[in-house]
Design a protein around this motif. Structure first.
Motif, PDB file in Angstrom:
ATOM      1  N   SER A  74      39.765  79.579  55.470  1.00 51.32           N
ATOM      2  CA  SER A  74      39.994  79.642  57.347  1.00 51.32           C
ATOM      3  C   SER A  74      40.708  78.923  58.163  1.00 51.32           C
ATOM      4  O   SER A  74      41.519  79.762  58.844  1.00 51.32           O
ATOM      5  CB  SER A  74      38.599  80.589  57.132  1.00 51.32           C
ATOM      6  N   MET A 107      36.009  77.741  54.082  1.00 46.97           N
ATOM      7  CA  MET A 107      35.286  77.841  55.977  1.00 46.97           C
ATOM      8  C   MET A 107      37.168  77.041  55.650  1.00 46.97           C
ATOM      9  O   MET A 107      38.012  77.008  56.800  1.00 46.97           O
ATOM     10  CB  MET A 107      34.527  76.769  56.040  1.00 46.97           C
ATOM     11  N   LEU A 148      26.992  83.358  59.982  1.00 47.13           N
ATOM     12  CA  LEU A 148      27.524  83.157  58.646  1.00 47.13           C
ATOM     13  C   LEU A 148      26.774  82.132  57.852  1.00 47.13           C
ATOM     14  O   LEU A 148      25.918  83.619  56.602  1.00 47.13           O
ATOM     15  CB  LEU A 148      28.284  83.370  59.109  1.00 47.13           C
ATOM     16  N   ALA A 149      26.105  81.253  57.934  1.00 51.02           N
ATOM     17  CA  ALA A 149      25.790  80.589  57.117  1.00 51.02           C
ATOM     18  C   ALA A 149      23.962  80.203  56.414  1.00 51.02           C
ATOM     19  O   ALA A 149      23.527  80.721  55.671  1.00 51.02           O
ATOM     20  CB  ALA A 149      26.057  78.953  57.611  1.00 51.02           C
ATOM     21  N   SER A 169      28.948  82.008  65.476  1.00 51.26           N
ATOM     22  CA  SER A 169      29.361  82.943  64.712  1.00 51.26           C
ATOM     23  C   SER A 169      29.956  82.483  62.851  1.00 51.26           C
ATOM     24  O   SER A 169      28.648  82.832  62.303  1.00 51.26           O
ATOM     25  CB  SER A 169      30.652  83.287  65.003  1.00 51.26           C
ATOM     26  N   ILE A 170      29.940  81.136  62.801  1.00 51.86           N
ATOM     27  CA  ILE A 170      29.351  80.532  62.058  1.00 51.86           C
ATOM     28  C   ILE A 170      28.219  80.340  61.302  1.00 51.86           C
ATOM     29  O   ILE A 170      27.396  80.015  60.253  1.00 51.86           O
ATOM     30  CB  ILE A 170      30.532  79.190  61.700  1.00 51.86           C
TER      31      ILE A 170
END
Length: 62
Positions: free
Chosen positions: A21, A18, A56-57, A52-53
């Motif tokens: 990014s 993270m 993903l997590a 989205s994060i």
């Protein structure tokens, strides 16, 4: 004990990814970018990014 160690490694890896990014994104000054039109969907970008994060997590953890 091993599970806790693995969880810490996964959390550290996610944090590093993270940070990489976020640092890769270029900051834009207010004077350089025009304001979006009122009909633009630009305000939807931030909640979509967080969703989205989170997805993903969740995928990494489970």
């Amino acid at each position: 004990m091993e599970a806790a160690m693995k969880m810490k490694m996964v959390a550290t890896a996610m944090l590093v990814i993270m940070m990489m990014s976020v640092s890769g994104m270029k900051g834009v000054a207010a004077a350089d970018a025009p304001a979006p039109a009122p009909a633009s969907d630009a305000t939807i970008f931030v909640p979509t990014l967080f969703a989205s994060i989170a997805a993903l997590a969740f995928g990494f953890l489970f």
